[in-house]
Design an enzyme around this catalytic site. Structure first.
Site, PDB file in Angstrom:
ATOM      1  N   HIS A 158     -10.290  -4.269  10.963  1.00 20.91           N
ATOM      2  CA  HIS A 158     -10.909  -4.168   9.637  1.00 20.91           C
ATOM      3  C   HIS A 158     -12.216  -3.381   9.662  1.00 20.91           C
ATOM      4  O   HIS A 158     -12.984  -3.439   8.713  1.00 20.91           O
ATOM      5  CB  HIS A 158     -11.186  -5.559   9.067  1.00 20.91           C
ATOM      6  CG  HIS A 158      -9.969  -6.255   8.550  1.00 20.91           C
ATOM      7  ND1 HIS A 158      -8.995  -6.734   9.374  1.00 20.91           N
ATOM      8  CD2 HIS A 158      -9.563  -6.547   7.296  1.00 20.91           C
ATOM      9  CE1 HIS A 158      -8.040  -7.303   8.649  1.00 20.91           C
ATOM     10  NE2 HIS A 158      -8.357  -7.193   7.394  1.00 20.91           N
ATOM     11  N   GLU A 210       0.810  -1.230   0.000  1.00 19.49           N
ATOM     12  CA  GLU A 210       0.000   0.000   0.000  1.00 19.49           C
ATOM     13  C   GLU A 210       0.838   1.271   0.000  1.00 19.49           C
ATOM     14  O   GLU A 210       0.566   2.197  -0.756  1.00 19.49           O
ATOM     15  CB  GLU A 210      -0.946   0.022   1.204  1.00 19.49           C
ATOM     16  CG  GLU A 210      -2.206  -0.815   1.030  1.00 19.49           C
ATOM     17  CD  GLU A 210      -1.990  -2.270   1.361  1.00 19.49           C
ATOM     18  OE1 GLU A 210      -0.902  -2.617   1.863  1.00 19.49           O
ATOM     19  OE2 GLU A 210      -2.913  -3.086   1.128  1.00 19.49           O
TER      20      GLU A 210
END
Lengths: 463, 339
Positions: free
Chosen positions: A266, A197
């Site tokens: 998450h 990322e």
């Protein structure tokens, strides 16, 4: 007693799926591990394996059936010695899961025992939408399709637009949002990245500095924390630091906020985080039409745009205007439901609670006006203030945390600009001040609820 | 995609021993002039900092001049340059005006960023200089992105991405290496190894001190270069540029160099000895090397003094401008946030 085979869930957010194919026939012998059927959703296909042994007694859902709810019995398996005659003994379909025992006060507030992650599809908003001319033909689409169409249209329009991210190309998107883009635009413009990322955010920003218009997909915004330095320091600040010379036209997008049962790392809402940064724009839509129109606007915008989606909403359908070029302007809120008694300000997933609460309130004679912010930065303060001047009362609704949250910002602006119009302090309904728990009951408690919104609206109305 | 043979990497060991190819007299003169400009500029910046005319951080490039000057000699129009915060030398080498750079250091409206960026954040689209980045290592992913854009557009431009021995330990450097080789992006990673990451020597911070090998696990070829000798830099740059333009993907050049001044203006200088600095200055100074070669080849002291005078004038003019140019108008506070 015959054993029931239930419709399985492919993912934590799946609510229904299609029964694509039966691979076993009634009367066939089944061993544990045999593939008996194939089910599919718009995201994926999965084989259903038998976990019990015996004979396939009766197929309850024929192949080709669409929209079978998770946990619906799809077949029965007869154990050794059982016959078709025993089928009648099969238990009835299980009742929908009930909310687990919760603390007494929360329980008292709890609305219908529907899982928190399954709000109704957004209502058609077209008639109230200033961007949609009257008489426009509407098409029903999932939000996933609306996003895909927005990207495809912009990629057709501008050769400098490309998409990069994990699994966006050959896999067709981790959540199938980029479905078909590789086939139409090829591997040059639809680029699978390694799981990296920080690196690919920087590569995307560098490409934008060189004049391209990247769409960077994060599989979820949770993973973008690794890329935050690049997003804020490189994308967000370069235009200013270069005295206006060098900007960065780039969209970062992906699912944000709580999905379902994926726990603390998450399930986080980043709207407040990114909205603090001058230089970034932050968009968090709710309706399918807004998803499409705002993503197209974001791709065309010459600034870095944070586009916050919601995994739970991907499969939801809504009405999208059938226009050659449907753009929703960035920075404009909309009145999703007009009312005169109390203003409910929300955005993204919060809107599902807000709209349902407005319906509940209407039954008790309270007409709530629901403002869908759609864009968090720049914030359309005017629409909020005008509504509050009319109603004199305001409630904010968000899934994110309260401290330094977007609701706190909305409340501050109302205090600064409409203090004299307020008949009660602004109330905030938000995610609870805890990391997201995994257990179903605790997760439900950690999120806002319709009942909390109703209670808050009544409280500010002194009812 | 089959990886092409790493001929450059193979050659690196053999070439190290011999002396680098000679430059033409004209090239030597230009190298001298460009390096002198950087040195005099930086000396002046140091003075202005001492006078309080320059604020914040100010990282001087003195000692490392041969790296950017030699690299630039191998580039052509359209090639991009990006670096970290020790960026004044890179900008001058790219042809950006001394006035605009100095005025940015003093935070004036005539600066390259209208006074809003400062020493570490300057850009010039016209000269293909992409900054000027204050976060250690961030420019490596960004420079890889510039190369991505070249590849996307199908042009033959090369991204020259500079970073130091300190930044070489950042994670995103390796994320970028991986993508650059995977996608065969035209990027030259120039690692300016000046032996100290702020106050920490390479030996105290780096498990692998041969930075040319830092791309080995990604199959990126690398080469160690005498970064104090502009001829060696230019020769390595020529090879690296050809490698990238040939579609072979990225390449690493470790420039072995040295900064004479502190990490920034506020540097305690306790991490190395005065003798160490003096020895490098005396034995390896990049400007003295060129000057001596030019004198040996027949240039007169007079000729070289003329270059020095020209450079001093440019620098003095830039300092004068930077001190007298007005500060940005207060209305500039709110501009350039969005466009």
């Amino acid at each position: 007693m015959p054993i029931q085979v239930l419709m399985p869930a492919l993912s934590p957010t799946m609510e229904k799926g299609n029964l694509a194919k039966w691979l076993k026939k009634e009367g066939e012998t089944i061993k544990s591990g045999d593939v008996i059927a194939e089910i599919e959703t718009d995201k994926a296909t999965m084989e259903v394996e038998a976990t019990d042994e015996g004979t396939l007694g009766k197929i309850l859902i024929p192949e080709g059936t669409a929209d079978v709810a998770v946990n619906t019995p799809i077949a029965t398996i007869l154990a050794d010695g059982e016959s078709a005659a025993d089928l009648a003994k099969a238990p009835a379909a299980p009742a929908p899961p009930k909310a687990e025992a919760a603390p007494a006060e929360a329980k008292a507030e709890a609305p219908a025992p529907k899982p928190a992650a399954a709000p109704a599809a957004p209502a058609a908003v077209a008639p109230l939408d200033p961007e949609v001319p009257e008489g426009t033909e509407m098409v029903t689409q999932t939000i996933r399709e609306a996003l895909r169409d927005a990207m495809a249209e912009e990629m057709r329009r501008d050769q400098d637009v490309f998409i990069m991210g994990e699994e966006v190309a050959e896999y067709q998107g981790a959540y199938k949002v980029t479905q078909g883009l590789l086939q139409e635009f090829g591997a040059r413009r639809v680029i699978d990245t390694p799981i990296t990322e920080h690196g690919f955010a920087g590569v995307g920003i560098g490409a934008a500095m060189a004049g391209l218009k990247p769409i960077v997909e994060f599989m979820t915004w949770n993973f973008a924390m690794q890329a935050m330095d690049q997003i804020i320091n490189s994308a967000g600040k370069t235009l200013y630091m270069s005295g206006g010379q060098m900007g960065c036209s780039i969209v970062f997008r992906g699912p944000n906020g709580a999905a379902a049962r994926v726990a603390a790392q998450h399930s986080q809402d980043y709207a407040a985080w990114y909205s603090q940064i001058p230089g970034l724009k932050v968009i968090a839509p709710y309706s399918a039409a807004d998803y499409k129109g705002l993503l197209k606007a974001a791709i065309r915008d010459p600034n870095p745009v944070i586009f916050l989606e919601n995994e739970v909403l991907y499969g939801h359908t809504g009405e999208v205007p059938k226009l050659a070029d449907f753009i929703v302007p960035i920075g404009k809120a909309k009145i999703a439901r007009p009312g005169k008694d109390v203003t409910i300000v929300s955005w993204a997933m919060g809107m599902s609670y807000a709209l349902k609460a407005a319906e509940e309130l209407a039954k008790e004679g309270i007409e709530a006006e629901v403002v869908d912010l759609r864009t968090i930065r720049p914030m359309d303060t005017e629409t909020i203030i005008n509504s509050v001047k009319k109603t004199g009362r305001a409630v904010t609704v968000e899934e994110g945390w309260q401290q330094s949250g977007v609701g706190a910002e909305v409340a501050a602006r109302i205090m600064e600009q409409a203090f004299d119009y307020l008949d009660a302090p602004v109330a905030r309904v938000s995610g609870k001040d805890v990391p997201m728990p995994y257990a179903a009951n605790l997760e439900k408690l950690a999120l806002p609820s319709v009942a909390e919104v109703v209670a808050a609206a009544k409280a500010v109305s002194y009812r | 995609m089959a990886a092409p043979k790493k001929t450059v990497a193979k050659e690196s060991g053999q070439e190290k021993a011999g002396s680098p190819p000679e430059l033409s007299n004209e090239q030597e003169l230009k190298a001298l002039r460009d390096m002198l400009l950087i040195r005099r500029f930086e000396e002046k910046a140091g003075q202005l900092y001492g006078m309080g005319a320059i604020g914040g951080f100010c990282h001087l490039y003195i000692g490392q001049e041969a790296v950017v000057v030699g690299m630039q000699m191998a580039l052509k129009l359209g090639d991009q340059v990006i670096t970290g915060y020790r960026d004044h030398g890179h900008m001058l080498a790219c042809g950006m005006e001394a006035k605009g750079v100095m005025a940015e250091l003093t935070g004036r409206r005539g600066g390259y960023s209208k006074g809003k960026g400062g020493s570490m954040h300057m850009f010039s689209l016209e000269k293909h200089f992409y900054g000027g980045h204050g976060i250690v290592g961030a420019q490596v992913s960004l420079g890889t992105g510039l190369a991505f854009a070249n590849r996307y557009r199908g042009n033959d431009s090369v991204s020259v991405t500079y970073f130091g021995d300190g930044a070489a330990n950042q994670g995103q450097v390796y994320e970028s290496f991986n993508m650059a080789e995977l996608w065969k992006l035209p990027v030259i990673y120039v690692i300016e190894n000046n032996r100290y990451a702020m106050g920490t020597s390479v030996s105290r911070a780096s498990a692998q001190q041969d930075f040319s090998k830092r791309g080995a696990s990604f199959n990126i070829p690398g080469k160690q270069v005498d970064g104090m000798d502009v001829r060696a830099v230019k020769a390595a740059a020529d090879e690296a540029v050809a490698w990238c333009r040939g579609g072979n993907g990225p390449i690493i050049l470790e420039m072995q160099t040295y900064r004479y001044r502190g990490h920034s203006m506020s540097d305690p200088a306790k991490y190395r000895t005065r003798e160490e600095v003096e020895k490098v200055r005396h034995d390896q100074d990049p400007i003295e090397q060129v000057r001596n070669r030019l004198l040996a080849a027949g240039s007169s002291e007079q000729d070289l003094k003329a270059i020095d005078a020209e450079v001093r004038e440019i620098v003095n003019e830039s300092a004068d401008f930077a001190q007298h140019d007005p500060e940005p108008d207060p209305s500039e506070l709110y501009t350039d946030v969005y466009r």
